[in-house]
Design a protein around this motif. Structure first.
Motif, PDB file in Angstrom:
ATOM      1  N   LYS A   1     -19.390  -6.205  -3.532  1.00 11.97           N
ATOM      2  CA  LYS A   1     -19.580  -6.728  -2.178  1.00 11.97           C
ATOM      3  C   LYS A   1     -20.507  -7.934  -2.237  1.00 11.97           C
ATOM      4  N   THR A   2     -20.116  -9.003  -1.580  1.00 16.35           N
ATOM      5  CA  THR A   2     -20.962 -10.191  -1.532  1.00 16.35           C
ATOM      6  C   THR A   2     -22.200  -9.892  -0.701  1.00 16.35           C
TER       7      THR A   2
ATOM      8  N   ALA B   1     -25.624 -15.844  -0.276  1.00 15.26           N
ATOM      9  CA  ALA B   1     -25.284 -17.084  -0.983  1.00 15.26           C
ATOM     10  C   ALA B   1     -26.320 -18.150  -0.654  1.00 15.26           C
TER      11      ALA B   1
ATOM     12  N   PRO C   1     -20.966 -17.190   2.221  1.00 17.12           N
ATOM     13  CA  PRO C   1     -20.328 -17.295   0.913  1.00 17.12           C
ATOM     14  C   PRO C   1     -18.815 -17.448   0.984  1.00 17.12           C
ATOM     15  N   ASN C   2     -18.256 -17.245   2.165  1.00 15.87           N
ATOM     16  CA  ASN C   2     -16.811 -17.359   2.341  1.00 15.87           C
ATOM     17  C   ASN C   2     -16.399 -18.679   2.987  1.00 15.87           C
TER      18      ASN C   2
ATOM     19  N   VAL D   1     -23.680 -17.397  -5.429  1.00 16.28           N
ATOM     20  CA  VAL D   1     -23.375 -16.179  -4.682  1.00 16.28           C
ATOM     21  C   VAL D   1     -23.943 -14.983  -5.429  1.00 16.28           C
TER      22      VAL D   1
ATOM     23  N   SER E   1     -23.788 -10.866  -5.598  1.00 13.80           N
ATOM     24  CA  SER E   1     -22.948  -9.734  -5.215  1.00 13.80           C
ATOM     25  C   SER E   1     -23.611  -8.422  -5.630  1.00 13.80           C
TER      26      SER E   1
END
Length: 68
Positions: free
Chosen positions: A5-6, A9, A29-30, A58, A60
Motif C-alpha cells: 500500500k502506498t 510521496a 503518489p498517483n 514514494v 510503500s
C-alpha cells in the motif's frame, strides 16, 4: 496474504547543477505525468532557476496478514 500500500510521496526538484531547489512532502503518489509536469514548471518559474529535474519518491507499506 501480503499487499503493498502506498503510504506517502515526496517531490524533489533540482536544478541542472544537481543542487536542490525544493522538496515537497505529501504529494499525491498517483498524480499523472501532466499534473506533475505542470507543478514542476510552476516551481521552476517561481524560483527562476532555469531548467530543473524532478523525482517522485514514494514510500510503500507492506501489509502482511496472519494467513501469509
Amino acid at each position: 496474504m501480503a499487499s503493498i500500500k502506498t503510504a506517502s510521496a515526496a517531490l524533489r526538484i533540482r536544478n541542472e547543477a544537481n543542487r536542490a531547489v525544493c522538496s515537497i512532502s505529501g504529494v499525491n503518489p498517483n498524480m499523472n505525468a501532466a499534473n506533475a509536469a505542470g507543478f514542476v514548471k510552476g516551481i521552476q518559474n517561481m524560483y527562476n532557476r532555469g531548467p530543473v529535474k524532478a523525482r517522485i519518491h514514494v514510500v510503500s507499506d507492506i501489509e502482511i496478514s496472519d494467513a501469509a
